[in-house]
Scaffold this motif. Sequence first.
Motif, PDB file in Angstrom:
ATOM      1  N   CYS A   5      70.525  33.035  -0.732  1.00 32.77           N
ATOM      2  CA  CYS A   5      69.602  32.867  -0.367  1.00 32.77           C
ATOM      3  C   CYS A   5      70.435  33.550   1.499  1.00 32.77           C
ATOM      4  O   CYS A   5      71.504  33.465   1.463  1.00 32.77           O
ATOM      5  CB  CYS A   5      70.419  30.888   0.090  1.00 32.77           C
ATOM      6  SG  CYS A   5      69.262  30.345   1.460  1.00 32.77           S
ATOM      7  N   ALA A  16      65.335  27.149   4.307  1.00 31.28           N
ATOM      8  CA  ALA A  16      66.079  27.736   3.406  1.00 31.28           C
ATOM      9  C   ALA A  16      67.405  27.174   2.461  1.00 31.28           C
ATOM     10  O   ALA A  16      67.527  27.165   1.114  1.00 31.28           O
ATOM     11  CB  ALA A  16      66.097  28.953   3.558  1.00 31.28           C
ATOM     12  N   ALA A  20      67.527  25.758  -0.992  1.00 31.84           N
ATOM     13  CA  ALA A  20      68.234  26.838  -2.373  1.00 31.84           C
ATOM     14  C   ALA A  20      69.511  25.640  -2.591  1.00 31.84           C
ATOM     15  O   ALA A  20      69.542  25.737  -3.830  1.00 31.84           O
ATOM     16  CB  ALA A  20      69.552  27.891  -1.187  1.00 31.84           C
ATOM     17  N   VAL A  33      74.652  31.307   0.322  1.00 34.45           N
ATOM     18  CA  VAL A  33      74.733  31.758   1.435  1.00 34.45           C
ATOM     19  C   VAL A  33      75.099  33.093   2.120  1.00 34.45           C
ATOM     20  O   VAL A  33      76.441  33.132   2.099  1.00 34.45           O
ATOM     21  CB  VAL A  33      74.892  31.027   1.792  1.00 34.45           C
ATOM     22  CG1 VAL A  33      73.817  30.349   3.403  1.00 34.45           C
ATOM     23  CG2 VAL A  33      74.561  29.440   1.007  1.00 34.45           C
ATOM     24  N   VAL A  95      66.210  32.751  -1.701  1.00 31.08           N
ATOM     25  CA  VAL A  95      65.559  31.144  -0.826  1.00 31.08           C
ATOM     26  C   VAL A  95      65.416  32.040   0.089  1.00 31.08           C
ATOM     27  O   VAL A  95      66.643  32.341   0.620  1.00 31.08           O
ATOM     28  CB  VAL A  95      66.040  30.275  -1.073  1.00 31.08           C
ATOM     29  CG1 VAL A  95      64.809  29.247  -0.221  1.00 31.08           C
ATOM     30  CG2 VAL A  95      65.786  29.477  -2.829  1.00 31.08           C
TER      31      VAL A  95
END
Length: 129
Positions: A5, A16, A20, A33, A95
Amino acid sequence: MTVVCGFVPTAEGRAAVRAAVDEASRRGEDLVVLNTTRGDAPVDPRFATQEDLDELEAMLGESGVPFTLETRGNGPNPAADVVALATKHDASVIVIGLRRRSPTGKLIFGSTAQQILLDADAPVLAVKA
């Protein structure tokens, strides 16, 4: 496999991350992330502050999904950073968040989002806030 993400400290970035987390949970995968920008906090508002990262880490911790949080600043190309991270982790999906656009702006998602969509080998899930 992993869900990757891209995160910026905006409503779209938080949307997002929520999407995710849902994807990683549904797929039974880890989540990575990444906050990456072209500058640092005084130059680029998409650069997450320590407060933003602490809030994000708390939310991810509460999700129960295994996660890694990475930050990179002063990179020449945030989209390439996201795509490279997805390749490194053999991402099942990337994502990203998209912001609302004017009718003219809808022709082009935005340089970062557009580049991720064009360059990624993995499917890309784009969400709005």
